[in-house]
Enzyme design. Structure first.
Site, PDB file in Angstrom:
ATOM      1  N   LYS A 231       0.815  -1.256  -0.057  1.00 23.50           N
ATOM      2  CA  LYS A 231      -0.065  -0.029  -0.003  1.00 23.50           C
ATOM      3  C   LYS A 231       0.793   1.193  -0.010  1.00 23.50           C
ATOM      4  O   LYS A 231       0.424   2.229  -0.384  1.00 23.50           O
ATOM      5  CB  LYS A 231      -0.823   0.207   1.023  1.00 23.50           C
ATOM      6  CG  LYS A 231      -2.003  -1.310   1.364  1.00 23.50           C
ATOM      7  CD  LYS A 231      -2.818  -1.328  -0.140  1.00 23.50           C
ATOM      8  CE  LYS A 231      -3.757  -1.990  -0.405  1.00 23.50           C
ATOM      9  NZ  LYS A 231      -3.856  -3.098   0.581  1.00 23.50           N
ATOM     10  N   HIS A 250      -7.126  -0.164  -6.110  1.00 26.18           N
ATOM     11  CA  HIS A 250      -7.120  -0.970  -5.178  1.00 26.18           C
ATOM     12  C   HIS A 250      -8.006  -2.047  -5.635  1.00 26.18           C
ATOM     13  O   HIS A 250      -9.148  -2.181  -5.006  1.00 26.18           O
ATOM     14  CB  HIS A 250      -7.485  -0.472  -3.759  1.00 26.18           C
ATOM     15  CG  HIS A 250      -7.646  -1.337  -2.628  1.00 26.18           C
ATOM     16  ND1 HIS A 250      -8.485  -1.335  -1.559  1.00 26.18           N
ATOM     17  CD2 HIS A 250      -6.887  -2.445  -2.376  1.00 26.18           C
ATOM     18  CE1 HIS A 250      -8.189  -2.380  -0.603  1.00 26.18           C
ATOM     19  NE2 HIS A 250      -6.936  -2.773  -1.075  1.00 26.18           N
ATOM     20  N   CYS A 274     -14.044  -7.243   2.761  1.00 23.39           N
ATOM     21  CA  CYS A 274     -15.404  -7.189   2.184  1.00 23.39           C
ATOM     22  C   CYS A 274     -15.429  -8.378   1.116  1.00 23.39           C
ATOM     23  O   CYS A 274     -16.095  -8.195   0.104  1.00 23.39           O
ATOM     24  CB  CYS A 274     -15.718  -5.936   1.782  1.00 23.39           C
ATOM     25  SG  CYS A 274     -15.943  -4.523   2.943  1.00 23.39           S
ATOM     26  N   THR A 277     -10.698 -10.721  -2.264  1.00 25.56           N
ATOM     27  CA  THR A 277      -9.755 -11.920  -2.418  1.00 25.56           C
ATOM     28  C   THR A 277     -10.724 -13.134  -2.926  1.00 25.56           C
ATOM     29  O   THR A 277     -10.452 -13.896  -3.796  1.00 25.56           O
ATOM     30  CB  THR A 277      -8.989 -12.052  -1.208  1.00 25.56           C
ATOM     31  OG1 THR A 277      -7.901 -10.931  -0.920  1.00 25.56           O
ATOM     32  CG2 THR A 277      -7.938 -13.403  -1.566  1.00 25.56           C
ATOM     33  N   ARG A 419     -19.408  -3.505   2.258  1.00 26.01           N
ATOM     34  CA  ARG A 419     -19.976  -4.047   3.378  1.00 26.01           C
ATOM     35  C   ARG A 419     -21.377  -3.108   3.470  1.00 26.01           C
ATOM     36  O   ARG A 419     -21.413  -2.039   3.910  1.00 26.01           O
ATOM     37  CB  ARG A 419     -19.288  -4.159   4.531  1.00 26.01           C
ATOM     38  CG  ARG A 419     -19.789  -5.171   5.525  1.00 26.01           C
ATOM     39  CD  ARG A 419     -18.429  -5.454   6.276  1.00 26.01           C
ATOM     40  NE  ARG A 419     -17.487  -6.581   5.813  1.00 26.01           N
ATOM     41  CZ  ARG A 419     -17.589  -7.800   6.426  1.00 26.01           C
ATOM     42  NH1 ARG A 419     -18.370  -8.062   7.135  1.00 26.01           N
ATOM     43  NH2 ARG A 419     -16.637  -8.672   5.890  1.00 26.01           N
TER      44      ARG A 419
END
Ligand code: SPV
Ligand code: MN
Length: 624
Positions: A231, A250, A274, A277, A419
């Site tokens: 990051k 991202h 959330c 992956t 979410r």
């Protein structure tokens, strides 16, 4: 010989000096010489792309360098300190020269002060230790996407993680003249406690110097704060992309497999924890990357590439039923680092793994036993919620054959997810690129999770899921996204997805793998295969298509009642969402492009018209 060369000659052995100076880059040499003088290590190891060098790093990691062996071949584990279990936003700052302002939504400080502070903390920080100098490449090697990087660290665990997560960059650095344009990262763990964790928590710092493409971090080990190419590099890449007219996001990159062998490539942006992956690893699909993507244009078409070659993924709830692909990869012999899980008898355990967890062992809190409580009387879980695994994508059965293609892959669609318990439908296609960027990406909100330190369950604004990493004014960032498709004949389709809808009793409406259907529907829409229902905010699926996809792919019956419950257009919640998000732009983002407000107005008007006609909660069947 100049000063820099003298320092290098003096402090490196002949082999290291040869390796370093084989790269013809004065700016890199100067960075290394300065780091050596500042951190004052006992010795220096220069790591090349040779497998033998990577083996050496691995051995160092296992022998007191932050990792310990597990029973299974190639498996190791690592613990971060109790207050070092996630990215630490509070102490992550952009260092800005006088007169530069990124807006109040980005955490920044005066550069002169920051540099002085961080250099003070780095001073003599490697006395008694070895400095590791590693070269990695962001993006596929030898491509338009490639960015050369140097990582200096005293943590073999960090270097080993990078060997799994990034493509080797030494040869690339040697070949491609960088003209001083490369990313640099300097990390020290700081003093360690008796368990091997950074102990000076109040002195944890992660400072990003955008002018110099350099990041310094200290007194931390958590990979999101220390593995420079993750990051930290994303923040530098966003600035570089903004200057050069491409996008650094991202996002995962995956191949979604449609009818008759068709593969359509998707990017997906989700805040941490959330389902990002896990989406990239849906069974039957192919993965290219799970976290960071670059998007570039070639001949009027958009291409995307995975910046990484490995996965630093959340392990909680990875089990044979919900995440079979990754479960298999991390439970067979091969290089895997487990972070902050429970260790008992040489085996790793984590919550939601689908099998029994022992009642005692060792975890991030030290000796652990069932019922153990922390200083606040709260029960310590066996594995941390943000516990992770690090593995190469090549260990996965479903790696896409184009994963390392220097050309990247043609981008068909983008999904934005968060979410959200009560507002957005499971999947909806935006009317076009501009609306997609504004009403899906730039209006993204998510209920907070454990991947960053702080309170969980609070609904937060998270622009394109990239909020934590945007290093340019947010309005500019939106404008870059809008402008990106100029000259693109067929811009990628944009979708929102929501896996987290709940019913009145707060029970999730959908099972984890139900997302397969939402993603496959997006693939069909991208290719114009299915009709859709127009709602005020975009296009949603017809019942028959969703029911068929559930049946074919998950062998499940999805009833019309299930469909109505999931795809009801919740007008008051949607209106509240756009009001909430607009308020943030008005208060915090002075350079918001006018088109953002105009689009919010247009969408609110459409929502209100529909409300006047059909009421607050509109069944999808009404709009059909
Ligand atoms: C995330 O939190 O989005 C991650 C892990 O991918 S970290 O490296 O912490 O950013
Ligand atoms: Mn991430």
């Amino acid at each position: 010989m100049d000063r820099v060369q003298n320092i290098l000659k003096d402090r490196l052995d002949a082999d290291g000096f040869g390796r370093l100076t084989a790269i013809d880059c004065a700016a890199m040499h100067a960075f290394v010489a300065d780091a050596i003088e500042l951190c004052n290590p006992d010795s220096v190891f220069v790591c090349t792309d040779k497998p033998g060098d990577h083996k050496k790093i691995r051995e160092m990691a296992k022998n007191g360098g932050g990792e310990h062996s597990l029973a299974m071949e190639g498996h190791t584990y690592h613990f971060d300190g109790q207050q070092d279990q996630g990215r630490d936003k509070e102490v992550t700052r952009y260092l800005l020269p006088k007169g530069v302002d990124l807006g109040e939504s980005l955490n920044s400080m005066d550069k002169t002060e920051g540099i002085e502070e961080i250099r003070g903390l780095l001073k003599d920080s490697m006395v008694g230790n070895q400095m590791l100098i590693c070269f990695w490449c962001l993006g596929p090697v030898g491509s338009d996407f490639s960015i050369s990087c140097i990582q200096i660290t005293d943590s073999p665990y960090v270097a080993h993680s990078e060997a799994l997560l990034y493509r080797p960059g030494y040869e690339q650095f040697k070949k491609v003249r960088t003209n001083g344009e490369f990313f640099k990262f300097l990390h020290t763990q700081g003093e360690l406690d008796e368990t091997g964790c950074s102990k000076n928590v109040p002195l944890k710092r992660i400072y990003i110097d955008l002018e110099d493409n350099a990041v310094y971090s200290t007194n931390t080990q958590y990979a999101g704060n220390t593995v420079g190419l993750k990051k930290l590099a994303l923040r530098l890449a966003i600035q570089k992309a903004s200057n050069e007219g491409w996008l650094a996001e991202h996002m995962f990159v995956m191949g979604v497999h449609g009818p008759k062998g068709r593969v359509t490539y998707f990017n997906g942006a989700f805040p941490s924890a959330c389902g990002k992956t896990s989406t990239a690893m849906i069974p039957g699909q192919t993965i290219i990357g799970d976290d960071i993507a670059y998007l570039r244009k070639t001949n009027g078409k958009v291409y995307t590439a995975n910046v990484e070659q490995g996965i630093f993924g959340i392990i909680q709830d990875v089990n044979p039923k919900d995440d079979p692909v990754i479960y298999e990869a991390i439970t067979k012999p091969g290089e895997v680092i487990f972070g902050n899980v429970l260790i008992t008898d040489g085996k790793p355990y984590w919550m939601g793994m689908g099998s029994e967890i022992p009642e005692k062992g060792v975890n991030f809190s030290g000796e652990w036993y069932k019922g153990k409580t922390d200083a606040d009387g709260k029960e310590v879980p066996p594995s941390h919620k943000n516990a992770r695994y690090t593995v190469r994508i090549s260990a996965l059965a479903n790696r896409d054959p184009l994963a390392d293609d220097p050309a990247g892959v043609p981008l068909g669609g983008i999904v934005y997810g968060g979410r959200d318990s009560d507002t957005l439908v499971p999947v909806e296609q935006a009317f076009n690129w501009t609306e997609g960027i504004i009403t899906k990406g730039a209006a993204l909100e998510s209920e907070t999770t454990a991947a960053t330190l702080g309170k969980e369950g609070v609904r937060t604004f998270n622009i394109m899921s990239n909020q934590d990493f945007v290093s340019i004014p947010l309005g500019q960032y939106i404008q870059n996204n809008l402008d990106f498709v100029k000259g693109v004949a067929n811009p990628p389709a944009i979708f929102s997805v929501n896996y987290f809808l709940r019913d009145a009793n707060k029970k999730f409406l959908h099972e984890i793998l139900d997302k397969t259907v939402w993603i496959l529907w997006a693939e069909l829409r991208t290719n114009g295969d299915v009709e859709a229902i127009e709602t005020p905010t975009g296009y949603i699926p017809l019942y028959k298509d969703i029911a068929r996809l559930f049946k074919q792919n998950l062998k499940k019956d999805f009833t019309e009642q299930d469909y109505i419950q999931a795809f009801t257009i919740r007008i008051p919640n949607l209106l509240a969402k756009f009001d909430r998000v607009e308020k943030i732009y008005r208060a915090k983002v002075p350079d918001t492009p006018q088109i953002v407000y105009d689009t919010f107005d247009a969408i609110r008007n459409r929502l209100k018209d529909a409300q006047a006609k059909h009421g607050d909660n509109i069944s999808p069947l009404t709009l059909q």
